[in-house]
Design a protein around this motif. Sequence first.
Motif, PDB file in Angstrom:
ATOM      1  N   ILE A   1       4.899   4.918 -18.696  1.00 29.93           N
ATOM      2  CA  ILE A   1       3.587   4.693 -18.521  1.00 29.93           C
ATOM      3  C   ILE A   1       3.307   5.025 -17.154  1.00 29.93           C
ATOM      4  O   ILE A   1       3.801   4.393 -16.118  1.00 29.93           O
ATOM      5  CB  ILE A   1       3.142   3.107 -18.778  1.00 29.93           C
ATOM      6  N   PRO A   2       1.996   5.798 -16.746  1.00 32.77           N
ATOM      7  CA  PRO A   2       2.053   6.102 -15.458  1.00 32.77           C
ATOM      8  C   PRO A   2       1.221   4.896 -14.739  1.00 32.77           C
ATOM      9  O   PRO A   2       0.851   3.949 -15.162  1.00 32.77           O
ATOM     10  CB  PRO A   2       0.622   7.201 -15.556  1.00 32.77           C
ATOM     11  N   LEU A   3       1.536   5.009 -13.516  1.00 32.38           N
ATOM     12  CA  LEU A   3       1.161   4.226 -12.407  1.00 32.38           C
ATOM     13  C   LEU A   3      -0.438   4.267 -12.029  1.00 32.38           C
ATOM     14  O   LEU A   3      -1.071   5.311 -12.427  1.00 32.38           O
ATOM     15  CB  LEU A   3       2.016   4.522 -11.027  1.00 32.38           C
ATOM     16  N   SER A   4      -0.828   3.270 -11.736  1.00 35.49           N
ATOM     17  CA  SER A   4      -2.253   2.997 -11.188  1.00 35.49           C
ATOM     18  C   SER A   4      -2.397   3.707  -9.732  1.00 35.49           C
ATOM     19  O   SER A   4      -1.292   4.068  -9.045  1.00 35.49           O
ATOM     20  CB  SER A   4      -2.770   1.692 -11.076  1.00 35.49           C
ATOM     21  N   THR A   5      -3.780   3.955  -9.503  1.00 38.87           N
ATOM     22  CA  THR A   5      -3.886   4.781  -7.957  1.00 38.87           C
ATOM     23  C   THR A   5      -3.460   3.606  -7.020  1.00 38.87           C
ATOM     24  O   THR A   5      -2.721   4.030  -6.195  1.00 38.87           O
ATOM     25  CB  THR A   5      -5.440   5.026  -7.877  1.00 38.87           C
ATOM     26  N   ALA A   6      -3.584   2.371  -7.019  1.00 42.49           N
ATOM     27  CA  ALA A   6      -3.082   1.466  -6.302  1.00 42.49           C
ATOM     28  C   ALA A   6      -1.780   1.340  -6.218  1.00 42.49           C
ATOM     29  O   ALA A   6      -1.003   1.258  -5.041  1.00 42.49           O
ATOM     30  CB  ALA A   6      -3.551  -0.235  -6.586  1.00 42.49           C
ATOM     31  N   GLU A   7      -1.044   1.566  -7.312  1.00 42.57           N
ATOM     32  CA  GLU A   7       0.384   1.446  -7.069  1.00 42.57           C
ATOM     33  C   GLU A   7       0.924   2.643  -6.438  1.00 42.57           C
ATOM     34  O   GLU A   7       2.061   2.576  -5.824  1.00 42.57           O
ATOM     35  CB  GLU A   7       1.005   1.303  -8.666  1.00 42.57           C
ATOM     36  N   VAL A   8       0.389   3.894  -7.025  1.00 32.95           N
ATOM     37  CA  VAL A   8       0.914   5.062  -6.089  1.00 32.95           C
ATOM     38  C   VAL A   8       0.604   5.116  -4.778  1.00 32.95           C
ATOM     39  O   VAL A   8       1.453   5.473  -4.044  1.00 32.95           O
ATOM     40  CB  VAL A   8       0.117   5.983  -7.002  1.00 32.95           C
ATOM     41  N   LEU A   9      -0.637   4.454  -4.057  1.00 29.50           N
ATOM     42  CA  LEU A   9      -0.431   4.421  -2.978  1.00 29.50           C
ATOM     43  C   LEU A   9       0.133   3.697  -1.976  1.00 29.50           C
ATOM     44  O   LEU A   9       0.694   3.877  -0.897  1.00 29.50           O
ATOM     45  CB  LEU A   9      -2.159   3.921  -2.435  1.00 29.50           C
ATOM     46  N   VAL A  10       0.743   2.501  -2.468  1.00 31.03           N
ATOM     47  CA  VAL A  10       1.846   1.783  -2.108  1.00 31.03           C
ATOM     48  C   VAL A  10       3.165   2.520  -1.967  1.00 31.03           C
ATOM     49  O   VAL A  10       3.801   2.330  -1.038  1.00 31.03           O
ATOM     50  CB  VAL A  10       2.063   0.615  -3.060  1.00 31.03           C
ATOM     51  N   GLU A  11       3.353   3.373  -3.185  1.00 29.78           N
ATOM     52  CA  GLU A  11       4.813   4.129  -2.965  1.00 29.78           C
ATOM     53  C   GLU A  11       4.523   5.141  -1.948  1.00 29.78           C
ATOM     54  O   GLU A  11       5.478   5.633  -1.336  1.00 29.78           O
ATOM     55  CB  GLU A  11       5.056   4.600  -4.301  1.00 29.78           C
ATOM     56  N   LEU A  12       3.452   5.849  -1.683  1.00 31.96           N
ATOM     57  CA  LEU A  12       3.351   6.957  -0.858  1.00 31.96           C
ATOM     58  C   LEU A  12       3.562   6.253   0.627  1.00 31.96           C
ATOM     59  O   LEU A  12       3.924   7.120   1.411  1.00 31.96           O
ATOM     60  CB  LEU A  12       1.899   7.696  -1.034  1.00 31.96           C
ATOM     61  N   ARG A  13       2.937   5.233   0.953  1.00 28.98           N
ATOM     62  CA  ARG A  13       3.204   4.580   2.079  1.00 28.98           C
ATOM     63  C   ARG A  13       4.733   4.510   2.645  1.00 28.98           C
ATOM     64  O   ARG A  13       5.025   4.649   3.914  1.00 28.98           O
ATOM     65  CB  ARG A  13       2.180   3.301   2.472  1.00 28.98           C
ATOM     66  N   LYS A  14       5.555   4.357   1.455  1.00 30.84           N
ATOM     67  CA  LYS A  14       7.039   4.177   1.964  1.00 30.84           C
ATOM     68  C   LYS A  14       7.540   5.390   2.490  1.00 30.84           C
ATOM     69  O   LYS A  14       8.441   5.250   3.120  1.00 30.84           O
ATOM     70  CB  LYS A  14       7.658   3.578   0.819  1.00 30.84           C
ATOM     71  N   LEU A  15       6.981   6.524   2.025  1.00 28.54           N
ATOM     72  CA  LEU A  15       7.380   7.841   2.433  1.00 28.54           C
ATOM     73  C   LEU A  15       7.030   8.255   3.929  1.00 28.54           C
ATOM     74  O   LEU A  15       7.567   9.038   4.622  1.00 28.54           O
ATOM     75  CB  LEU A  15       6.896   9.021   1.428  1.00 28.54           C
ATOM     76  N   ASP A  16       6.228   7.447   4.561  1.00 24.12           N
ATOM     77  CA  ASP A  16       5.591   7.946   5.902  1.00 24.12           C
ATOM     78  C   ASP A  16       6.575   7.060   6.889  1.00 24.12           C
ATOM     79  O   ASP A  16       7.176   5.976   6.692  1.00 24.12           O
ATOM     80  CB  ASP A  16       4.274   7.365   6.107  1.00 24.12           C
TER      81      ASP A  16
END
Length: 339
Positions: free
Chosen positions: A324-339
């Motif tokens: 099941i795909p992530l929500s936008t809020a969840e995606v943004l949390v994970e993207l911040r981990k990459l920075d």
Amino acid sequence: MSVYSRTLLAAALSCCAGAAMAELDPGLPEYQARSVQLPAQASYLDEQGAIRIGGAEHVQFVINRFNALFASSHPGLRFAGHIKGTTATMPLLTYGRMLFGPMGRGANAAELEAYEKAVGAPPLEIRIAHTSDDAQQEMSYSIGIYVNRANPVERLSARQVARIFSNGNPEGDLSHWGQLGAGGDWKERAIHPFGTPEYTGMGTYMQAGPLQGRTFTPAYEQWGSTETILKRLEQDPAGIAFAAIGHENAALKQLAIVSEDGRSESRGSRQEVAAGSYPYGRYVYFYLRREPGKALDPVAKEYLRLVLSRQGQEIIASQAGGYIPLSTAEVLVELRKLD
């Protein structure tokens, strides 16, 4: 991105875009490919210079499509065959033998301890999807709470479930069905909780999350699989079990889980898991190698940017009965981990 790459990228998505759009959060970020170069002497390349990815076999559907999409926008990068096995993920990642490792459960304490001891820092954990609501497939799935059909209880809150399965709850542990409103002969009947061993994916998940780190109650019976757990529950009217979702039958019922305010209940539908209203919906993870004082591998980082985009989540949504795909809020949390 070049016109040629855009054409290939569109082709990679054409098989699944129509089916996926209905499930996607409209706010998901669009993937814009960035130029990336393989690090010199990357240890995750095979003898032919292809990138190795390993881990859980049940993510093969989405991995194949991620690879095709990533390669279409990064000509010259190729991927090797999938190295199979969830338990192989951390050892291979520890020694840099693959770019990243997919897992349908969180890494357990022993795996993380061994990795950190060898590398000097924990791996980076990235959520890429919610687990499936279809336990009939060979996938990672949400968890259901079951009782025997003879049991009069129809619904519980997550806190009540935690107080049944664990020790040392501040509000008190629950050990008899009368404490949950059952009357008559059920009032004094002892609760018999069943589930998987604590070191398994489901056991680790339950203890670390819903049970808030507390140990299982001494009455807890450990069984090796959903099939054996539920067979045991069929034999014991006073039992309660956690197991793979979607196995309700003539002998067993899956309980509704009531929200803490008592205003709603959920049974783990795709919509409820995606919305976060079902407390036993889990995640699928990618683990990335992280070393003290060093930046993340640039190829791994760019690949995860694709996975955590609209196009990547569209691939996840395209698998029938899949993750099941992530929500936008969840995606943004994970993207911040990459920075």
